[in-house]
Design a protein around this motif. Structure first.
Motif, PDB file in Angstrom:
ATOM      1  N   LEU A 113      45.441  66.753 -56.432  1.00 10.96           N
ATOM      2  CA  LEU A 113      45.576  65.810 -55.316  1.00 10.96           C
ATOM      3  C   LEU A 113      46.347  66.445 -54.169  1.00 10.96           C
ATOM      4  O   LEU A 113      46.022  66.247 -52.986  1.00 10.96           O
ATOM      5  CB  LEU A 113      46.267  64.540 -55.794  1.00 10.96           C
ATOM      6  CG  LEU A 113      45.470  63.648 -56.754  1.00 10.96           C
ATOM      7  CD1 LEU A 113      46.315  62.467 -57.229  1.00 10.96           C
ATOM      8  CD2 LEU A 113      44.194  63.150 -56.082  1.00 10.96           C
ATOM      9  N   ASP A 114      47.382  67.205 -54.509  1.00  9.48           N
ATOM     10  CA  ASP A 114      48.162  67.857 -53.455  1.00  9.48           C
ATOM     11  C   ASP A 114      47.321  68.887 -52.717  1.00  9.48           C
ATOM     12  O   ASP A 114      47.334  68.948 -51.475  1.00  9.48           O
ATOM     13  CB  ASP A 114      49.392  68.525 -54.081  1.00  9.48           C
ATOM     14  CG  ASP A 114      50.253  69.232 -53.043  1.00  9.48           C
ATOM     15  OD1 ASP A 114      50.555  68.618 -52.004  1.00  9.48           O
ATOM     16  OD2 ASP A 114      50.611  70.406 -53.271  1.00  9.48           O
ATOM     17  N   TRP A 115      46.549  69.683 -53.454  1.00  9.39           N
ATOM     18  CA  TRP A 115      45.715  70.699 -52.803  1.00  9.39           C
ATOM     19  C   TRP A 115      44.570  70.059 -52.022  1.00  9.39           C
ATOM     20  O   TRP A 115      44.191  70.568 -50.969  1.00  9.39           O
ATOM     21  CB  TRP A 115      45.159  71.653 -53.853  1.00  9.39           C
ATOM     22  CG  TRP A 115      46.222  72.441 -54.552  1.00  9.39           C
ATOM     23  CD1 TRP A 115      47.486  72.702 -54.131  1.00  9.39           C
ATOM     24  CD2 TRP A 115      46.116  73.059 -55.840  1.00  9.39           C
ATOM     25  NE1 TRP A 115      48.183  73.431 -55.060  1.00  9.39           N
ATOM     26  CE2 TRP A 115      47.368  73.673 -56.116  1.00  9.39           C
ATOM     27  CE3 TRP A 115      45.104  73.156 -56.788  1.00  9.39           C
ATOM     28  CZ2 TRP A 115      47.624  74.366 -57.302  1.00  9.39           C
ATOM     29  CZ3 TRP A 115      45.340  73.847 -57.962  1.00  9.39           C
ATOM     30  CH2 TRP A 115      46.590  74.451 -58.208  1.00  9.39           C
ATOM     31  N   SER A 116      44.011  68.973 -52.514  1.00  6.13           N
ATOM     32  CA  SER A 116      42.909  68.334 -51.796  1.00  6.13           C
ATOM     33  C   SER A 116      43.362  67.748 -50.471  1.00  6.13           C
ATOM     34  O   SER A 116      42.595  67.714 -49.497  1.00  6.13           O
ATOM     35  CB  SER A 116      42.281  67.247 -52.659  1.00  6.13           C
ATOM     36  OG  SER A 116      43.240  66.230 -52.942  1.00  6.13           O
ATOM     37  N   ASN A 117      44.622  67.274 -50.404  1.00  2.36           N
ATOM     38  CA  ASN A 117      45.139  66.747 -49.132  1.00  2.36           C
ATOM     39  C   ASN A 117      45.460  67.851 -48.136  1.00  2.36           C
ATOM     40  O   ASN A 117      45.590  67.576 -46.941  1.00  2.36           O
ATOM     41  CB  ASN A 117      46.401  65.916 -49.395  1.00  2.36           C
ATOM     42  CG  ASN A 117      46.099  64.659 -50.186  1.00  2.36           C
ATOM     43  OD1 ASN A 117      45.009  64.093 -50.083  1.00  2.36           O
ATOM     44  ND2 ASN A 117      47.064  64.206 -50.980  1.00  2.36           N
ATOM     45  N   ARG A 118      45.578  69.077 -48.613  1.00  2.00           N
ATOM     46  CA  ARG A 118      45.928  70.200 -47.735  1.00  2.00           C
ATOM     47  C   ARG A 118      44.801  71.218 -47.640  1.00  2.00           C
ATOM     48  O   ARG A 118      45.048  72.398 -47.373  1.00  2.00           O
ATOM     49  CB  ARG A 118      47.187  70.892 -48.267  1.00  2.00           C
ATOM     50  CG  ARG A 118      48.413  69.988 -48.360  1.00  2.00           C
ATOM     51  CD  ARG A 118      49.495  70.632 -49.202  1.00  2.00           C
ATOM     52  NE  ARG A 118      49.779  71.984 -48.778  1.00  2.00           N
ATOM     53  CZ  ARG A 118      50.406  72.881 -49.529  1.00  2.00           C
ATOM     54  NH1 ARG A 118      50.778  72.574 -50.748  1.00  2.00           N
ATOM     55  NH2 ARG A 118      50.639  74.093 -49.061  1.00  2.00           N
ATOM     56  N   LEU A 119      43.569  70.780 -47.848  1.00  2.00           N
ATOM     57  CA  LEU A 119      42.444  71.723 -47.851  1.00  2.00           C
ATOM     58  C   LEU A 119      42.313  72.510 -46.537  1.00  2.00           C
ATOM     59  O   LEU A 119      42.139  73.732 -46.574  1.00  2.00           O
ATOM     60  CB  LEU A 119      41.152  70.974 -48.164  1.00  2.00           C
ATOM     61  CG  LEU A 119      40.837  70.751 -49.650  1.00  2.00           C
ATOM     62  CD1 LEU A 119      39.548  69.971 -49.812  1.00  2.00           C
ATOM     63  CD2 LEU A 119      40.746  72.081 -50.381  1.00  2.00           C
ATOM     64  N   PRO A 120      42.353  71.861 -45.365  1.00  2.74           N
ATOM     65  CA  PRO A 120      42.219  72.664 -44.132  1.00  2.74           C
ATOM     66  C   PRO A 120      43.318  73.711 -43.980  1.00  2.74           C
ATOM     67  O   PRO A 120      43.046  74.865 -43.607  1.00  2.74           O
ATOM     68  CB  PRO A 120      42.287  71.613 -43.012  1.00  2.74           C
ATOM     69  CG  PRO A 120      41.864  70.342 -43.686  1.00  2.74           C
ATOM     70  CD  PRO A 120      42.390  70.417 -45.065  1.00  2.74           C
ATOM     71  N   GLU A 121      44.562  73.318 -44.300  1.00  2.58           N
ATOM     72  CA  GLU A 121      45.666  74.274 -44.189  1.00  2.58           C
ATOM     73  C   GLU A 121      45.510  75.418 -45.181  1.00  2.58           C
ATOM     74  O   GLU A 121      45.684  76.596 -44.831  1.00  2.58           O
ATOM     75  CB  GLU A 121      46.986  73.545 -44.450  1.00  2.58           C
ATOM     76  CG  GLU A 121      48.202  74.472 -44.507  1.00  2.58           C
ATOM     77  CD  GLU A 121      49.431  73.755 -45.024  1.00  2.58           C
ATOM     78  OE1 GLU A 121      50.438  74.437 -45.270  1.00  2.58           O
ATOM     79  OE2 GLU A 121      49.382  72.519 -45.185  1.00  2.58           O
ATOM     80  N   GLY A 251      55.274  83.584 -61.115  1.00  5.88           N
ATOM     81  CA  GLY A 251      55.696  82.797 -59.962  1.00  5.88           C
ATOM     82  C   GLY A 251      54.638  81.889 -59.385  1.00  5.88           C
ATOM     83  O   GLY A 251      54.770  81.445 -58.239  1.00  5.88           O
ATOM     84  N   MET A 252      53.615  81.554 -60.141  1.00  2.00           N
ATOM     85  CA  MET A 252      52.569  80.648 -59.653  1.00  2.00           C
ATOM     86  C   MET A 252      53.107  79.227 -59.595  1.00  2.00           C
ATOM     87  O   MET A 252      53.933  78.825 -60.418  1.00  2.00           O
ATOM     88  CB  MET A 252      51.355  80.714 -60.573  1.00  2.00           C
ATOM     89  CG  MET A 252      50.644  82.040 -60.562  1.00  2.00           C
ATOM     90  SD  MET A 252      49.545  82.254 -59.152  1.00  2.00           S
ATOM     91  CE  MET A 252      48.177  81.233 -59.667  1.00  2.00           C
ATOM     92  N   PRO A 253      52.623  78.406 -58.661  1.00  2.00           N
ATOM     93  CA  PRO A 253      53.071  77.009 -58.598  1.00  2.00           C
ATOM     94  C   PRO A 253      52.453  76.172 -59.715  1.00  2.00           C
ATOM     95  O   PRO A 253      51.315  76.394 -60.120  1.00  2.00           O
ATOM     96  CB  PRO A 253      52.572  76.548 -57.225  1.00  2.00           C
ATOM     97  CG  PRO A 253      51.387  77.414 -56.943  1.00  2.00           C
ATOM     98  CD  PRO A 253      51.693  78.743 -57.569  1.00  2.00           C
ATOM     99  N   ASN A 254      53.240  75.222 -60.215  1.00  2.00           N
ATOM    100  CA  ASN A 254      52.794  74.274 -61.232  1.00  2.00           C
ATOM    101  C   ASN A 254      52.134  74.969 -62.422  1.00  2.00           C
ATOM    102  O   ASN A 254      50.945  74.780 -62.706  1.00  2.00           O
ATOM    103  CB  ASN A 254      51.830  73.260 -60.622  1.00  2.00           C
ATOM    104  CG  ASN A 254      51.646  72.029 -61.499  1.00  2.00           C
ATOM    105  OD1 ASN A 254      52.336  71.867 -62.510  1.00  2.00           O
ATOM    106  ND2 ASN A 254      50.724  71.175 -61.124  1.00  2.00           N
TER     107      ASN A 254
END
Length: 372
Positions: A113-121, A251-254
């Motif tokens: 969900l976090d990545w889908s909200n920041r797809l353009p960035e 060091g990968m996120p999540n």
């Protein structure tokens, strides 16, 4: 000289030994009835495949419930030994499975969900990181222009795909609420009534030998599918834990979500590992400032998946039931085309069922081709 009907003289007219004519007819390699039978089988397969494809909304959850219910039936049998009614055992098992699925979905959905909200960035950052490929891509387009396949001005840098594929992909991967409801309802009823269904199926045959063969087939299917689910679940859990640790160390996120995603995708042979490697590569390139740093976790996962796929899984599962790699790949391609990701999950269990039925209905002592 009078020549008998079954004799004829030599071509030069000399009266020698007569040539005997053999009028026995050689039977055709394939008779007409065999051609009709083969054509009927092909037409039946085409019709069944068409029905399964266009009625996916009904058959997919039902077949999934039958396969998963057969896998979970040994657990219901063990609960019955503790004097727990089978209906209650079925509810407990399905509730436990639903809880585990909800836990895994919770681990995976948060970063998605976090990545889908920041797809353009994220797409912009990914494009900036991949600018090292601009020159090779430009050379490729120049070669296409030289051979008449395009113009060098058409694209001089890396072009990322648009995001209009996100919604169709989600719809393709996510079953509807009705399919979920049909699956869980059928699963509970199947586990609760599996003994009665077995008995009815066995007693449907009038011959004692046929009943005994059916009983053996059902027992072997239940045993192998139960062992397959338990073994694959343990192996995938270990792979998910190892992937999560590798992501945490690099060091990968999540890392917990990525480990859960790796364990879930690994239930789909071949495709799951490739998809997970691509996901880790994209996440690593976006997260780390250098391309080398972003490839640490994907390469670590590739090593883990290689050891699991070539040594651990074949050693454990191969002892119980040998699966041909080509047969697994063809079954995976067919069921994925027919029913999508859920079909990919069902490919190996359905192949196991087919091999068991083939072993009992077409035993090895049947007539075989002569050796070379």
């Amino acid at each position: 000289m009078r020549v008998l009907p079954t004799e004829r003289l030599l071509p030069d007219g000399n009266e020698g030994s007569p040539l005997v004519e053999h009028r026995s007819e050689v039977p055709p390699m394939i008779r007409r009835t065999e051609v009709v039978a083969i054509a009927l089988v092909i037409l039946t397969v085409i019709c069944v495949t068409g029905v399964l494809y266009f009625a996916k909304a009904f058959f997919l959850p039902v077949v999934m419930a039958f396969v998963v219910g057969t896998m979970l039936s040994p657990a219901a049998n063990r609960l019955e030994r503790f004097r727990i009614p089978r209906a209650i055992a079925a509810l407990l098992i399905v509730a436990a499975v639903a809880t585990a699925v909800a836990f895994i979905v919770g681990l995976i959905s948060a970063p998605l969900l976090d990545w889908s909200n920041r797809l353009p960035e994220l797409a912009t950052r990914l494009k900036d990181k991949l600018n090292v490929f601009d020159r090779p891509i430009a050379l490729w387009h120049e070669m296409q222009a030289a051979t008449g396949g395009g113009s060098p001005e058409s694209a001089t840098n890396l072009q990322l795909p648009k995001f209009d594929w996100v919604q169709p992909t989600i719809e393709f991967l996510s079953p509807t609420f009705t399919e979920f409801l049909l699956f869980f309802a059928t699963l509970v009823l199947f586990i609760a009534s599996w003994r009665d269904l077995r008995r009815a199926l066995i007693m449907n045959f009038g011959d004692h030998e046929a009943r005994l063969r059916t009983l053996r087939i059902l027992n072997e299917i239940e045993l192998h599918l139960g062992n397959y689910l338990l073994t694959v679940t343990l192996i995938n859990t270990g792979l998910g834990v190892a992937t999560g640790l590798a992501c945490a160390l690099s060091g990968m996120p999540n890392p917990a979500g990525l480990g859960a995603l790796a364990a879930t995708l690994n239930f789909i042979p071949i495709i799951g590992s490739i998809a997970m490697f691509a996901i880790l590569t994209v996440v690593g390139i976006i997260t780390f400032p250098t391309l080398g740093g972003g490839l640490v976790a994907p390469l670590a996962f590739a090593g883990i998946a290689f050891v699991e796929g070539h040594f651990i899984t074949p050693t454990i599962i191969g002892r119980r039931l040998a699966l041909n790699a080509l047969a697994v790949f063809i079954a995976l391609a067919f069921w994925t085309w027919l029913w999508g990701p859920m079909g990919a999950f069902l490919a190996s269990p359905l192949l196991i069922v087919g091999l068991i039925m083939k072993g009992h209905l077409l035993p090895d002592d049947s007539p075989q081709l002569p050796p070379d």
